[in-house]
Scaffold this active site. Structure first.
Site, PDB file in Angstrom:
ATOM      1  N   HIS A   1       0.873  -1.297   0.049  1.00 45.08           N
ATOM      2  CA  HIS A   1      -0.020   0.197   0.117  1.00 45.08           C
ATOM      3  C   HIS A   1       0.792   1.230  -0.005  1.00 45.08           C
ATOM      4  O   HIS A   1       1.573   1.553   1.068  1.00 45.08           O
ATOM      5  CB  HIS A   1      -0.901  -0.062   1.096  1.00 45.08           C
ATOM      6  CG  HIS A   1      -1.831   1.237   1.219  1.00 45.08           C
ATOM      7  ND1 HIS A   1      -3.134   0.890   1.298  1.00 45.08           N
ATOM      8  CD2 HIS A   1      -1.666   2.428   1.111  1.00 45.08           C
ATOM      9  CE1 HIS A   1      -4.016   2.184   1.028  1.00 45.08           C
ATOM     10  NE2 HIS A   1      -3.038   3.016   1.028  1.00 45.08           N
TER      11      HIS A   1
ATOM     12  N   HIS B   1       1.655   5.621  -1.897  1.00 41.75           N
ATOM     13  CA  HIS B   1       1.294   6.607  -2.567  1.00 41.75           C
ATOM     14  C   HIS B   1       2.759   7.256  -3.088  1.00 41.75           C
ATOM     15  O   HIS B   1       3.571   7.607  -2.335  1.00 41.75           O
ATOM     16  CB  HIS B   1       0.592   7.823  -1.448  1.00 41.75           C
ATOM     17  CG  HIS B   1      -0.717   7.263  -1.042  1.00 41.75           C
ATOM     18  ND1 HIS B   1      -1.733   7.321  -1.695  1.00 41.75           N
ATOM     19  CD2 HIS B   1      -0.945   6.468   0.105  1.00 41.75           C
ATOM     20  CE1 HIS B   1      -2.822   7.002  -1.060  1.00 41.75           C
ATOM     21  NE2 HIS B   1      -2.248   6.095   0.179  1.00 41.75           N
TER      22      HIS B   1
ATOM     23  N   LYS C   1      -9.276   0.061  -6.037  1.00 40.82           N
ATOM     24  CA  LYS C   1      -9.302   0.555  -4.642  1.00 40.82           C
ATOM     25  C   LYS C   1     -10.550   1.357  -4.321  1.00 40.82           C
ATOM     26  O   LYS C   1     -11.121   2.154  -5.333  1.00 40.82           O
ATOM     27  CB  LYS C   1      -8.096   1.639  -4.323  1.00 40.82           C
ATOM     28  CG  LYS C   1      -8.194   2.371  -3.346  1.00 40.82           C
ATOM     29  CD  LYS C   1      -7.541   1.649  -2.070  1.00 40.82           C
ATOM     30  CE  LYS C   1      -7.890   2.267  -0.742  1.00 40.82           C
ATOM     31  NZ  LYS C   1      -6.536   3.122  -0.393  1.00 40.82           N
TER      32      LYS C   1
ATOM     33  N   HIS D   1     -10.335   1.507   1.856  1.00 38.98           N
ATOM     34  CA  HIS D   1     -10.203   2.515   2.760  1.00 38.98           C
ATOM     35  C   HIS D   1     -11.305   2.218   3.536  1.00 38.98           C
ATOM     36  O   HIS D   1     -12.548   2.842   3.116  1.00 38.98           O
ATOM     37  CB  HIS D   1     -10.109   3.772   2.148  1.00 38.98           C
ATOM     38  CG  HIS D   1      -9.688   4.914   3.308  1.00 38.98           C
ATOM     39  ND1 HIS D   1      -8.626   5.545   3.470  1.00 38.98           N
ATOM     40  CD2 HIS D   1     -10.678   5.328   4.354  1.00 38.98           C
ATOM     41  CE1 HIS D   1      -8.781   6.383   4.368  1.00 38.98           C
ATOM     42  NE2 HIS D   1      -9.859   6.192   4.790  1.00 38.98           N
TER      43      HIS D   1
ATOM     44  N   HIS E   1      -4.664  -0.514   5.857  1.00 43.04           N
ATOM     45  CA  HIS E   1      -4.019   0.182   7.019  1.00 43.04           C
ATOM     46  C   HIS E   1      -4.947   0.213   8.077  1.00 43.04           C
ATOM     47  O   HIS E   1      -5.750   1.262   8.497  1.00 43.04           O
ATOM     48  CB  HIS E   1      -3.780   1.787   6.608  1.00 43.04           C
ATOM     49  CG  HIS E   1      -4.618   2.363   5.668  1.00 43.04           C
ATOM     50  ND1 HIS E   1      -6.144   2.430   5.958  1.00 43.04           N
ATOM     51  CD2 HIS E   1      -4.785   3.070   4.503  1.00 43.04           C
ATOM     52  CE1 HIS E   1      -7.021   2.794   5.004  1.00 43.04           C
ATOM     53  NE2 HIS E   1      -5.950   3.532   4.094  1.00 43.04           N
TER      54      HIS E   1
ATOM     55  N   ASP F   1       1.580   2.611   3.565  1.00 44.63           N
ATOM     56  CA  ASP F   1       0.810   3.963   3.318  1.00 44.63           C
ATOM     57  C   ASP F   1       1.572   5.145   3.252  1.00 44.63           C
ATOM     58  O   ASP F   1       1.151   6.128   3.682  1.00 44.63           O
ATOM     59  CB  ASP F   1      -0.437   3.927   4.309  1.00 44.63           C
ATOM     60  CG  ASP F   1      -1.613   4.912   3.800  1.00 44.63           C
ATOM     61  OD1 ASP F   1      -1.655   5.199   2.772  1.00 44.63           O
ATOM     62  OD2 ASP F   1      -2.376   5.281   4.920  1.00 44.63           O
TER      63      ASP F   1
HETATM   64  O1  DOR Z   1      -3.279   9.549   5.627  1.00 45.77           O
HETATM   65  C1  DOR Z   1      -3.344   9.247   4.428  1.00 45.77           C
HETATM   66  N1  DOR Z   1      -3.090   9.752   3.305  1.00 45.77           N
HETATM   67  N2  DOR Z   1      -4.531   8.311   4.139  1.00 45.77           N
HETATM   68  C2  DOR Z   1      -5.080   8.085   2.968  1.00 45.77           C
HETATM   69  O2  DOR Z   1      -6.013   7.245   3.018  1.00 45.77           O
HETATM   70  C3  DOR Z   1      -4.524   8.907   1.934  1.00 45.77           C
HETATM   71  C4  DOR Z   1      -3.156   9.479   2.027  1.00 45.77           C
HETATM   72  C5  DOR Z   1      -2.903  10.250   0.892  1.00 45.77           C
HETATM   73  O3  DOR Z   1      -3.085  10.059  -0.275  1.00 45.77           O
HETATM   74  O4  DOR Z   1      -2.338  11.419   1.411  1.00 45.77           O
HETATM   75 ZN    ZN Z   2      -3.308   5.178   1.392  1.00 46.46          ZN
END
Ligand code: DOR
Ligand code: ZN
Length: 346
Positions: free
Chosen positions: A14, A16, A100, A137, A175, A248
């Site tokens: 997971h 970003h 997702k 999520h 998460h 995450d």
């Molecule tokens: O803390 C987070 N940041 N939780 C999420 O679900 C998305 C992520 C983000 O893309 O910044």
């Molecule tokens: Zn995330």
């Protein structure tokens, strides 16, 4: 006390990575630590087609660098109107690994997310049929539910009924932050698993809020009270195969975190394995780190395990307060701290 720790080459289930300059800055940190990563699709606009995922995958590979064998595993962002056949084609072509589900309004760039899970019944039916994982999520977004209860209420109101309607759907609850989710996943069938972040294993809401507000520890789902963190730690300490590594890691520029309305997300990519190792050592379960980071995930995703290993040394690692002081100014997880373990360069 062992001075080195060698584990199977791990994956991040997971992640970003963003796009543009931010992608170029952050991708090498993940590529150094992990062989593969499940890449979240919450760009602006979101990734909703196989073509967009394939193009993003190329940008990620370029950002990881020419010497890297990092493999991005792509996901599609579910919307109320997404075409089930597009998803199925992307999966069958090997471009999309999973979809997702962001409930609309749950988190960063979730405005285009799903407003009512029944609106995507046709997609879920196709995914169940072809064995494509649904990554969730898991938070309700209605204003009447306290933010600390949003994950628990999601299990009752949305996830349980959805699993009853689609018993074959393969689900990763992402998460997780509560003892309720630990129990839900543990007690569920073989088709549900969960990722656990490095930060939710270490911080509770006091770390974020007591003695001053620490915006760099703010993420979603928000860290809960201590007993929930203890439940997450307890389950990983057993080596349970339904729980696996997903950082995450979610970078936001410092000015967007240190703001009157700060963004959610903890940038853990530079220190992810070291942070998990610190936790597993505290728990006396370092022997489970290799499977948590490199076996439980691929088994659930029905992908091959990585060949090879990585090694951590107990030489200590000082985490900088800031990364890229001239550019985006990111504050990593563990900023200013010293961790025991350091990932060696392979
Ligand atoms: O803390 C987070 N940041 N939780 C999420 O679900 C998305 C992520 C983000 O893309 O910044
Ligand atoms: Zn995330």
């Amino acid at each position: 006390m062992a001075e080195t720790l060698t584990i199977r080459r791990p994956d991040d289930w997971h992640l970003h990575l963003r796009d543009g300059d931010m992608l170029k800055l952050v991708a090498p940190y993940t590529a150094r630590q992990f062989r593969r990563a499940i890449v979240m699709p919450n760009l602006v606009p979101p990734i909703t087609t196989a073509a967009a995922a394939a193009a993003y995958r190329e940008r990620i590979r370029a950002a990881a660098g020419p010497d890297s064998d990092f493999e991005p595993l792509m996901t599609a962002y579910l919307t109320d109107t997404i075409d089930p056949q597009e998803i199925a084609r992307g999966f069958e072509a090997g471009i999309l690994t999973a979809c997702k589900l962001y409930p609309a309004g749950a988190t960063t760039n979730s405005q285009s997310g799903v407003t009512d899970i029944r609106k995507i019944d046709a997609v879920l039916a196709v995914m169940a049929q072809i064995g494509m994982p649904l990554l969730i999520h898991g938070e309700v977004t209605t204003a009447d539910i306290d933010i600390f209860d949003r994950e628990r209420v999601f299990l009752e109101r949305i996830l349980g009924p959805t699993m009853d309607r689609f018993p074959d759907l393969r689900i990763v609850l992402e998460h997780i932050t509560t003892s309720d989710s630990v129990e839900f996943v543990r007690a569920g069938g073989e088709n549900i698993a969960a990722t656990i972040t490095a930060h939710h294993l270490r911080i509770d809401r006091n770390d974020m809020l007591a003695g001053g507000i620490r915006p760099h520890l703010y993420c979603l789902p928000v860290a809960k009270r201590r007993q929930h963190k203890e439940a997450l730690r307890a389950i990983v300490a057993t080596g349970h195969p339904k729980f696996f590594l997903g950082t995450d890691s979610a970078p936001h520029a410092r000015c967007d975190k240190e703001s009157a309305c700060g963004c959610a997300g903890i940038f853990s990519a530079p220190v992810a394995l070291e942070s998990y190792a610190e936790t597993f050592e505290e728990l006396g379960c370092l022997e489970h780190l290799s499977a948590f980071a490199g076996e439980h995930g691929p088994r659930f995703y029905r992908l091959p395990l990585n060949e090879g290993t990585v090694t951590l040394e107990r030489t200590g690692l000082d985490i900088p307060v800031r990364i890229d002081p001239d550019g985006q100014q990111l504050t990593p997880f563990h900023a200013g701290e010293r961790l025991n373990w350091r990932l060696t360069d392979r």
